[in-house]
Design an enzyme around this catalytic site. Structure first.
Site, PDB file in Angstrom:
ATOM      1  N   ASP A  61      -0.281   4.460   1.363  1.00 39.13           N
ATOM      2  CA  ASP A  61      -1.432   4.980   2.106  1.00 39.13           C
ATOM      3  C   ASP A  61      -1.770   6.433   1.778  1.00 39.13           C
ATOM      4  O   ASP A  61      -2.944   6.806   1.743  1.00 39.13           O
ATOM      5  CB  ASP A  61      -1.177   4.857   3.614  1.00 39.13           C
ATOM      6  CG  ASP A  61      -1.305   3.418   4.125  1.00 39.13           C
ATOM      7  OD1 ASP A  61      -1.925   2.596   3.418  1.00 39.13           O
ATOM      8  OD2 ASP A  61      -0.805   3.128   5.216  1.00 39.13           O
ATOM      9  N   GLY A  94      -0.885   8.293  -1.070  1.00 37.84           N
ATOM     10  CA  GLY A  94      -1.277   8.526  -2.454  1.00 37.84           C
ATOM     11  C   GLY A  94      -2.532   7.774  -2.862  1.00 37.84           C
ATOM     12  O   GLY A  94      -3.326   8.256  -3.670  1.00 37.84           O
ATOM     13  N   PHE A 118       0.800  -1.226   0.000  1.00 38.25           N
ATOM     14  CA  PHE A 118       0.000   0.000   0.000  1.00 38.25           C
ATOM     15  C   PHE A 118       0.830   1.272   0.000  1.00 38.25           C
ATOM     16  O   PHE A 118       1.902   1.325   0.603  1.00 38.25           O
ATOM     17  CB  PHE A 118      -0.929   0.000   1.217  1.00 38.25           C
ATOM     18  CG  PHE A 118      -1.767  -1.243   1.302  1.00 38.25           C
ATOM     19  CD1 PHE A 118      -2.728  -1.513   0.335  1.00 38.25           C
ATOM     20  CD2 PHE A 118      -1.576  -2.172   2.313  1.00 38.25           C
ATOM     21  CE1 PHE A 118      -3.489  -2.679   0.386  1.00 38.25           C
ATOM     22  CE2 PHE A 118      -2.326  -3.339   2.372  1.00 38.25           C
ATOM     23  CZ  PHE A 118      -3.280  -3.600   1.412  1.00 38.25           C
ATOM     24  N   ASP A 130      13.801  26.034   5.529  1.00 38.61           N
ATOM     25  CA  ASP A 130      14.388  27.290   5.058  1.00 38.61           C
ATOM     26  C   ASP A 130      15.129  27.865   6.245  1.00 38.61           C
ATOM     27  O   ASP A 130      14.590  28.689   6.996  1.00 38.61           O
ATOM     28  CB  ASP A 130      13.297  28.262   4.585  1.00 38.61           C
ATOM     29  CG  ASP A 130      12.781  27.934   3.196  1.00 38.61           C
ATOM     30  OD1 ASP A 130      13.286  26.988   2.570  1.00 38.61           O
ATOM     31  OD2 ASP A 130      11.872  28.646   2.733  1.00 38.61           O
ATOM     32  N   TYR A 144      -4.782  -0.137  10.378  1.00 35.63           N
ATOM     33  CA  TYR A 144      -3.703   0.566  11.084  1.00 35.63           C
ATOM     34  C   TYR A 144      -4.099   1.983  11.479  1.00 35.63           C
ATOM     35  O   TYR A 144      -4.763   2.682  10.729  1.00 35.63           O
ATOM     36  CB  TYR A 144      -2.463   0.653  10.197  1.00 35.63           C
ATOM     37  CG  TYR A 144      -1.377  -0.306  10.635  1.00 35.63           C
ATOM     38  CD1 TYR A 144      -0.546   0.014  11.703  1.00 35.63           C
ATOM     39  CD2 TYR A 144      -1.205  -1.528  10.010  1.00 35.63           C
ATOM     40  CE1 TYR A 144       0.443  -0.869  12.116  1.00 35.63           C
ATOM     41  CE2 TYR A 144      -0.210  -2.408  10.422  1.00 35.63           C
ATOM     42  CZ  TYR A 144       0.605  -2.072  11.475  1.00 35.63           C
ATOM     43  OH  TYR A 144       1.578  -2.940  11.878  1.00 35.63           O
TER      44      TYR A 144
END
Lengths: 651, 651
Positions: A313, A315, A311, A467, A401
């Site tokens: 998850d 995307g 998996f 940054d 999960y």
């Protein structure tokens, strides 16, 4: 849940006309319900309305130009709110994926790009639900259930993404796996194995069906889990008197100021995090944007029932779509404050997710700093302060999960990013009731009679657009190397010294962590401390893990970035999803491993750090029927960012 | 502090006659003040009284036979308290080190072994103080101070152990390093460099003196640190309603029962930790004894002022001797309960250390377990519980550094052992005020003008006598190995599987952790779960570090065990100190690396796990003038120890 969605839909239609227009706080604020409705109206009134089966798969603020956001932030005219709002929307209509940019102020679709490459957008909750319900009505499936002497009313089915395994032609399909409840709400504990169901999401039909074998059904006994009833208040009181403010999506706590947003794909996004420097009397930039970019969860069983369970998850499903409404006193302590999130349904209507994010001050009994000095004659000088931190948390429940995702801000300037894994294991039925009977590789652990929990990994990859005191940064690898003493007499024979290497190109910054000791520091080569050290933030990792799948294995090709824990890329607005944007059935032609083939310059540029936290999970019986949370974290720690310690009281 | 010691001495002489006799709770209970006084009386009345300059360097319960303790624990006649009390005492008298075993009930010295090998026992506070004070009165030193235009009343001197660098002859000596306060209590920030002072602890005289060069003195400005005034109570209230009991030295919390003791060498010692198994309806053994065994802190500067700074904090100074009286609301939260400790002075008199150990329930806002299930039609089932743990803590301040040492017990059966490093850096004076000026290796970081904080390591080595469900255990390395799919068709090409290897001999269990993925499990091969898995506890480590010094370098020879993070040895009552018992000026002829050369059997034996947590410290400006706590930890996590999860409510 289906009824819930309908109720929420109705609620929004009603509420919408009287919903308050919240004034824009920040260009990165998520879209409001009013904005979402406006976008939907714009799209419904466009040429797209003629497309068949128009469904919404993604909708969020289009990533603004970083320069514009930074200018807006630094501008004194901020109050005038002149930032134009544009949305990115991904719809499927007429079997094609359309990527739209919608200009909200102009009220029009600015661009419409048809995605012709491989892969599909993340799945909608509605199509997953329909796939589950329709599969359960399929005559062949009903027959299989009857032949197993099971009662269909006690069956729960779960659609799983099917991955990609070299097929040339693809369809938007899922694979359905079913469970027998009958006496338990822990559906994963009672898998009905041996049945393959492929469901086509365009035709909404079962397109492939195989009943291959029957496995014993594990018992319901001992699989249930319930929380004990807690007494909120006295038992779990406020830990501290919270001293943070929430203005819109901007959080202020101690010297920190940051923006928190909720997005259907990444879940929680931390943006424009800056820290006030009391010496320089100004905010200094630390992190432009940080969020989970992808989560790769491959299972290690190559047999028919399991091989495809690899998996992605974030995307395929979306951590925001999978986000759970947080439970006060359980998921977040009593002193937590909550922020709601908004998602869209398949029709583009806004759905409120109450308590999507929580923020709380944490005092865990730890010590921020301390020292006892006995070297001053006649005195014992004790000093120190307890550590109080600020935690921003969300929880994504992706099927079995549960991922607890924390960003913890410290008074030192440090940020600790934590992942907690809990929930239920994925299990398969087996005839074995004792390990003595097992002579073959079963690809997992016998955690209960007739129940094998399958070996798997979790790779949680973070996008970290640091940054450090400005956009132009360099990434430095400071290796610790053993030196022999040479050139002068010394009773010592060796020591270690630091060899600093500024990583010049993307290929230099692909790092697999191991036993070789090194510090990894994001520095600003253009800004020095009072004594000339370049200002920096250091990445402190936990126990390293990387993917053990073969490079030529399909799921690994799609998630090639998991072979290295650290990557650095030049900032590119469009490069945010490590496994590629269209992750469902992707071919690995987009994402971190592909972009970096160009081997771009990363020295003294606006650069992005990618870090993957990995877990190899060999299940054990303690993980059954529910897993105690397994924690891991990494830290971004200021390293010569400040001229001196910032934890001392500033009188 | 000298006055404090004298006052405490007087207090004890007064209190001693009326001190209450606490009935013995446990054979591993530390010696009471009454017992300490009795031991001293026995020794003073023996033939040892004729020895010149008799000083006490160590005094504790002589480690009882493990079998006897286990028998006592399991015996129903426990109340009869028939365990004989014997003490181990190390004294120096007539320039010889005597190791005495004193039988308290018989009132006699059972044995007297004169140590003729290399190395000396840990230093006493009194001799360290005297070395500091007498050095400051040395005419040559006074001359050096005058020539530097400094005021002797503002000078603090610190005696440091001198290590061993190949010398054939040795004397009990320390090296003295001095600092100039004058405007700061942060003595380490103002080192007076260039002076070498060697001080003989037998003659109590400066035996070597060199004033080699003058370095600029860093400024006092900005070096001070003070805690802000906290409001105890409202700001940092009790986190939970504590639900643990302290009976003597035995702690009960949830299913846990363990013994906590305070020892001058190791500091806090956790013993006979067992966990109640509600299924088996009995306590099951987990850890017989666990404590810090040694701490190696080598500095990475080979020049004359620094080369010898290669401290063995536990063996040379003692974490117990260096333990600090814990500050309520700062070192431990408001709900903490405290246990006092007893140390001896150089004359063998008991000194009470108030609040040597604290115990507190911790609720940090974390989640013990949770899950949301949407797979049951028509329902959204949310479950979960907040995580509450029990922490036992002590803090050792060894000169500039403060070590926060935690043992955290979880309801799951897991134990997390944590180390927090805070305090002040060791610094050297330099002429440099900016990194631009530096063209040589300065062996550290310029953290402030004229101030270099020197590179160093911390290796904290733990003795972990795990007894997983009994004494006979094996240590298993479960390697994760990539496999190609073979023997049947599958769209998948690879997966990982587990290759378990029972480590048979000591040489097999010397493990340097790196990127090679493996689980390390202490199992009991004689005890299986309901489905046949051997019961076990797994070692979960953090980012690994090992010593980078050359093998032939003297400090490394003395601390050879720091080249590997993991060792396993058969249990041997006398093998507890990884760097050897007589650590001061040791030659590396005792300790873990030496014992294991015999390569003894470790399979299905009573075995001990040794784990070293390492920190490579490249100082940064944020560490100045005080270091924010740097945390690290490892976890001992039950792995198939229980048949199923133990965190669920037992109704």
């Amino acid at each position: 849940m289906n009824i819930q969605v309908i109720l929420l839909l109705l609620l929004f239609v009603t509420l919408n006309s009287c919903s308050l227009i919240k004034s824009l706080q920040h260009p990165l604020d998520p879209l409001s319900p009013k904005e979402i409705n406006k976008i939907r109206t714009i799209i419904q009134n466009s040429h797209l309305k003629t497309l068949s089966n128009l469904t919404y798969h993604f909708l969020d603020v289009e990533e603004p130009n970083k320069d514009d956001v930074l200018h807006w932030l630094s501008s004194s005219e901020r109050k005038e709110n002149r930032f134009s709002r544009r949305a990115k929307v991904v719809v499927i209509g007429g079997r094609q994926t359309h990527e739209l940019i919608v200009d909200l102020s102009k009220g029009l679709i600015e661009s419409n790009h048809v995605h012709n490459g491989h892969g599909y957008p993340s799945l909608t909750f509605e199509e997953l639900l329909q796939a589950s319900l329709l599969s359960q009505k399929d005559p062949k499936f009903l027959n299989s259930i009857t032949r197993r002497n099971l009662n269909i009313s006690q069956v729960s089915c779960l659609p799983l993404t099917k991955g990609w395994f070299g097929e040339v032609m693809s369809r938007r399909e899922v694979k359905i796996t079913c469970f027998y409840r009958n006496g338990t709400t822990n559906i994963y504990a009672r898998p009905i194995n041996g049945i393959t169901i492929v469901f086509d999401l365009e035709s909404m039909k079962v397109t492939k069906y195989m009943d291959r074998y029957r496995a014993p059904l594990p018992t319901a006994e001992g699989t249930e889990f319930h929380a004990r009833r807690l007494e909120p208040g006295p038992t779990y009181p406020n830990t501290t008197n919270s001293k943070f403010s929430i203005q819109g999506n901007v959080i202020r706590w101690g010297d920190w100021k940051f923006h928190v947003a909720f997005n259907s794909r990444a879940g929680m996004i931390i943006s424009t995090a800056s820290i006030y420097d009391s010496k320089e009397k100004r905010y200094r930039r630390v992190l432009y944007r940080g969020h989970v970019s992808e989560t790769f969860v491959p299972y290690m069983d190559p047999t028919e029932d399991w091989y495809y369970r690899t998996f992605m998850d974030v995307g395929e499903f979306g951590f925001g779509k999978a986000a759970d409404s947080l439970q006060p006193f359980i998921d977040c302590p009593g002193n937590a404050k909550f922020i709601d999130g908004y998602l869209i349904d398949a029709l583009g209507m806004p759905n409120k997710l109450p308590r999507a994010i929580c923020l709380f001050e944490r005092y865990s009994g730890d010590v921020a700093w301390r020292h006892t000095e006995i070297g001053v004659p006649g005195k014992v000088i004790r000093n120190g302060e307890p550590e109080v931190t600020l935690v921003a948390r969300m929880i994504a429940t992706v099927g079995n999960y549960d991922y607890i995702l924390d960003w913890e801000f410290r008074q030192t300037g440090s940020i600790t990013v934590g992942v907690g894994l809990t929930g239920v294991l994925e299990m398969k039925a087996t005839s074995y009731t004792s390990t003595d009977q097992i002579t073959e590789d079963v690809y997992g652990t016998l955690v209960a009679p007739n129940t094998i929990a399958v070996h798997h990994d979790h790779f949680v990859t973070y996008y970290l657009d640091l940054d450090v005191n400005g956009s132009e940064n360099s990434f430095v690898r400071s290796s610790l190397q053993t030196e022999r003493v040479r050139g002068f007499p010394s009773p010592r024979k060796s020591y270690w010294s630091i060899k600093k290497k500024v990583l010049k190109r993307e290929a230099d910054a692909k790092i697999r962590l191991g036993s070789e000791p090194a510090e990894l520091i994001m520095v600003n080569p253009n800004k020095k401390t009072n004594v000339g050290n370049p200002v920096g933030y250091r990445l402190i990792t936990g126990q390293p893990a990387y993917s053990l799948l073969a490079d030529d294995d399909y799921p690994q090709m799609r998630n090639a970035y998991t072979k290295y824990q650290v990557w650095v890329t030049p900032y590119n607005k469009s490069e945010r999803w490590a496994g590629g944007y269209y992750a469902d059935q992707s071919h690995g032609l987009d994402g971190l491993a592909v972009w970096t083939r160009r081997n771009r310059r990363i020295e003294n540029e606006d650069i992005v750090l990618w870090y993957t936290m990995g877990f190899h999970h060999v299940p054990c019986q303690e993980d059954f029927p529910i897993m105690a949370t397994l924690q891991s974290s990494f830290e971004l720690r200021p390293t010569n960012f400040f001229d001196k310690s910032t934890i001392l009281y500033k009188a």
